[in-house]
Design a protein around this motif. Structure first.
Motif, PDB file in Angstrom:
ATOM      1  N   LYS A 136     -11.864 -13.570   1.814  1.00  0.00           N
ATOM      2  CA  LYS A 136     -11.013 -12.401   1.582  1.00  0.00           C
ATOM      3  C   LYS A 136     -10.724 -11.696   2.896  1.00  0.00           C
ATOM      4  CE  LYS A 136     -13.036  -8.958  -0.605  1.00  0.00           C
ATOM      5  NZ  LYS A 136     -13.586  -8.164  -1.719  1.00  0.00           N
ATOM      6  N   LEU A 137      -9.533 -11.103   3.002  1.00  0.00           N
ATOM      7  CA  LEU A 137      -9.216 -10.206   4.091  1.00  0.00           C
ATOM      8  C   LEU A 137      -9.243  -8.789   3.537  1.00  0.00           C
ATOM      9  CD1 LEU A 137      -8.074 -12.960   5.176  1.00  0.00           C
ATOM     10  CD2 LEU A 137      -6.395 -11.592   6.429  1.00  0.00           C
ATOM     11  N   PHE A 138     -10.016  -7.935   4.183  1.00  0.00           N
ATOM     12  CA  PHE A 138     -10.202  -6.560   3.727  1.00  0.00           C
ATOM     13  C   PHE A 138      -9.558  -5.620   4.729  1.00  0.00           C
ATOM     14  CE2 PHE A 138     -12.407  -2.535   3.503  1.00  0.00           C
ATOM     15  CZ  PHE A 138     -12.691  -2.335   2.159  1.00  0.00           C
ATOM     16  N   LEU A 139      -8.662  -4.749   4.254  1.00  0.00           N
ATOM     17  CA  LEU A 139      -7.957  -3.802   5.116  1.00  0.00           C
ATOM     18  C   LEU A 139      -8.248  -2.384   4.647  1.00  0.00           C
ATOM     19  CD1 LEU A 139      -4.419  -5.493   4.994  1.00  0.00           C
ATOM     20  CD2 LEU A 139      -6.320  -6.070   6.486  1.00  0.00           C
ATOM     21  N   TYR A 140      -8.392  -1.455   5.602  1.00  0.00           N
ATOM     22  CA  TYR A 140      -8.656  -0.070   5.249  1.00  0.00           C
ATOM     23  C   TYR A 140      -7.755   0.855   6.050  1.00  0.00           C
ATOM     24  CZ  TYR A 140     -10.848   4.489   4.929  1.00  0.00           C
ATOM     25  OH  TYR A 140     -11.055   5.820   4.732  1.00  0.00           O
ATOM     26  N   SER A 141      -7.203   1.861   5.379  1.00  0.00           N
ATOM     27  CA  SER A 141      -6.425   2.895   6.064  1.00  0.00           C
ATOM     28  C   SER A 141      -6.286   4.107   5.157  1.00  0.00           C
ATOM     29  CB  SER A 141      -5.028   2.378   6.441  1.00  0.00           C
ATOM     30  OG  SER A 141      -4.258   3.421   7.010  1.00  0.00           O
ATOM     31  N   GLU A 142      -6.298   5.295   5.766  1.00  0.00           N
ATOM     32  CA  GLU A 142      -6.033   6.526   5.022  1.00  0.00           C
ATOM     33  C   GLU A 142      -4.537   6.693   4.764  1.00  0.00           C
ATOM     34  OE1 GLU A 142      -8.134   8.538   3.725  1.00  0.00           O
ATOM     35  OE2 GLU A 142     -10.052   8.090   4.696  1.00  0.00           O
ATOM     36  N   ASP A 143      -3.719   5.893   5.455  1.00  0.00           N
ATOM     37  CA  ASP A 143      -2.263   5.970   5.304  1.00  0.00           C
ATOM     38  C   ASP A 143      -1.840   5.129   4.099  1.00  0.00           C
ATOM     39  OD1 ASP A 143       0.506   5.863   5.489  1.00  0.00           O
ATOM     40  OD2 ASP A 143       0.510   5.750   7.679  1.00  0.00           O
ATOM     41  N   LYS A 144      -1.782   5.758   2.935  1.00  0.00           N
ATOM     42  CA  LYS A 144      -1.517   5.021   1.701  1.00  0.00           C
ATOM     43  C   LYS A 144      -0.082   4.498   1.643  1.00  0.00           C
ATOM     44  CE  LYS A 144      -4.981   7.778  -0.703  1.00  0.00           C
ATOM     45  NZ  LYS A 144      -5.263   8.742  -1.789  1.00  0.00           N
ATOM     46  N   GLU A 145       0.845   5.239   2.231  1.00  0.00           N
ATOM     47  CA  GLU A 145       2.245   4.774   2.259  1.00  0.00           C
ATOM     48  C   GLU A 145       2.357   3.487   3.058  1.00  0.00           C
ATOM     49  OE1 GLU A 145       5.136   7.628   3.441  1.00  0.00           O
ATOM     50  OE2 GLU A 145       4.589   9.080   1.885  1.00  0.00           O
ATOM     51  N   MET A 146       1.640   3.414   4.173  1.00  0.00           N
ATOM     52  CA  MET A 146       1.656   2.202   4.982  1.00  0.00           C
ATOM     53  C   MET A 146       1.051   1.030   4.205  1.00  0.00           C
ATOM     54  SD  MET A 146      -0.055   1.490   8.722  1.00  0.00           S
ATOM     55  CE  MET A 146      -1.728   1.678   8.090  1.00  0.00           C
ATOM     56  N   LEU A 147      -0.038   1.285   3.510  1.00  0.00           N
ATOM     57  CA  LEU A 147      -0.656   0.226   2.710  1.00  0.00           C
ATOM     58  C   LEU A 147       0.284  -0.263   1.615  1.00  0.00           C
ATOM     59  CD1 LEU A 147      -4.359   1.423   2.270  1.00  0.00           C
ATOM     60  CD2 LEU A 147      -3.512  -0.379   3.783  1.00  0.00           C
ATOM     61  N   ASP A 148       0.984   0.664   0.980  1.00  0.00           N
ATOM     62  CA  ASP A 148       1.936   0.276  -0.063  1.00  0.00           C
ATOM     63  C   ASP A 148       3.055  -0.592   0.499  1.00  0.00           C
ATOM     64  OD1 ASP A 148       0.548   1.614  -2.010  1.00  0.00           O
ATOM     65  OD2 ASP A 148       1.789   3.424  -1.933  1.00  0.00           O
ATOM     66  N   GLU A 149       3.534  -0.215   1.687  1.00  0.00           N
ATOM     67  CA  GLU A 149       4.593  -1.003   2.342  1.00  0.00           C
ATOM     68  C   GLU A 149       4.101  -2.404   2.680  1.00  0.00           C
ATOM     69  OE1 GLU A 149       6.557  -1.207   6.731  1.00  0.00           O
ATOM     70  OE2 GLU A 149       6.477   0.798   5.838  1.00  0.00           O
ATOM     71  N   LEU A 150       2.895  -2.465   3.248  1.00  0.00           N
ATOM     72  CA  LEU A 150       2.327  -3.757   3.610  1.00  0.00           C
ATOM     73  C   LEU A 150       2.078  -4.604   2.359  1.00  0.00           C
ATOM     74  CD1 LEU A 150       1.124  -5.781   5.585  1.00  0.00           C
ATOM     75  CD2 LEU A 150      -1.016  -4.475   5.534  1.00  0.00           C
ATOM     76  N   LYS A 151       1.596  -3.972   1.293  1.00  0.00           N
ATOM     77  CA  LYS A 151       1.334  -4.707   0.058  1.00  0.00           C
ATOM     78  C   LYS A 151       2.609  -5.356  -0.467  1.00  0.00           C
ATOM     79  CE  LYS A 151      -0.579  -4.271  -4.596  1.00  0.00           C
ATOM     80  NZ  LYS A 151      -1.125  -3.358  -5.621  1.00  0.00           N
TER      81      LYS A 151
END
Length: 293
Positions: free
Chosen positions: A170-185
């Motif tokens: 698994k690749l695990f990613l963490y960030s407080e920037d939820k908008e960025m995570l949504d974009e990446l997802k």
């Protein structure tokens, strides 16, 4: 009749102290005494799962790494679904365009690309998933931090990771920037060879598309001679959705579950801090005793 119970760990089987409560373990034992087979289905790898379960006395099956590895009650590996190194490179090429630290989770140690200083800082940020209220000086003294820092290895690049010849689950990613995570997802989900989920609003977990809790659980229980209608599953986060949205006999969301998980579940139990797994098990046992009378 339910003959198998499969439970997530964090936010489900475990309390907010990340330990299984005595009340929960007692209920699991009651289920096992009634002839029900108990299984763990977690995003953690096997060593990470056992770190919290080692003193529990549980004898069960393990679906770990969100479905990347399956172990029987003797803790023997019976199935694996790793991410190929070619696919790892493809994912990393996309992810490194964002200011994110990537953890490559394996069957043992985790691997991070970067300098030791960068990795220590990223681990401190990641620790807020578990201990959001602790100051830094207390975080570094926790058992969880000490375990994670000892089991995390530094590599310079993808070539060094490949040279280590470890199975990446698994690749695990963490960030407080939820908008960025949504974009990446959204970008990552275009790749049909991978599955993208999360355990918390501030992380993403990327696995091979074959490594998802629900489909892996279905394949495993059928290999043991059970059918889907004989299985109860419990979970709280989006990496449990692949179990909850499948047509298992009983799909149970915790009261503290993500709203999407609750919407997909057939039943809602109490929260993890209110021993929701124990409550669901006792309700199940009561129902099945009534049916047998």
């Amino acid at each position: 009749m339910i003959k198998v119970i499969a439970s997530d760990m964090d936010g489900t089987l475990l309390g907010d102290d990340h330990k299984p409560a005595p009340e929960t373990l007692a209920a699991v034992n009651r289920a096992c005494d009634a002839g029900i087979r108990f299984m763990i289905a977690t995003g953690r790898n096997f060593p990470g799962a056992m770190a919290e379960l080692k003193d529990s006395g549980l004898v069960c099956d393990y679906i770990v790494g969100s479905g990347a590895e399956v172990r029987n009650p003797q803790q023997q590996v019976v199935a694996v679904n790793p991410i190929s190194m070619e696919l790892c490179r493809e994912i990393y090429k996309e992810v490194k365009n964002y200011p994110l630290s990537v953890t490559f989770c394996t069957d043992g140690d985790d691997y991070k690309i970067g300098t030791p200083e960068e990795i220590e800082e990223s681990l401190m940020l990641q620790m807020h998933l578990f201990f959001s209220n602790l100051p830094r000086e207390e975080l570094v003294r926790t058992e969880t931090y000490q375990r994670i820092i000892k089991s995390t290895k530094t590599v310079a690049d993808m070539d060094e990771l490949e040279a280590a010849k470890v199975p990446v689950y698994k690749l695990f990613l963490y960030s407080e920037d939820k908008e960025m995570l949504d974009e990446l997802k959204m970008r990552l989900e275009k790749n049909k060879d991978i599955a993208v989920a999360s355990s918390f609003p501030t992380n993403l977990e990327i696995t091979d598309v074959k490594a998802q809790k629900g489909p892996v659980l279905k394949e495993y229980i059928e290999s043991l001679g059970y059918t889907m209608d004989e299985v109860m599953v419990l979970g709280d986060s989006l990496n449990d959705l692949s179990m909850i949205e499948m047509n298992f006999g009983a799909t149970v969301a915790m009261a503290n579950a993500d709203s999407e998980v609750k919407s997909a579940a057939k039943y809602i139990t109490k929260s993890n801090t209110e021993f929701g797994v124990a409550y669901a098990i006792d309700e199940l046992l009561k129902h099945q005793r009534t049916e047998n009378e």
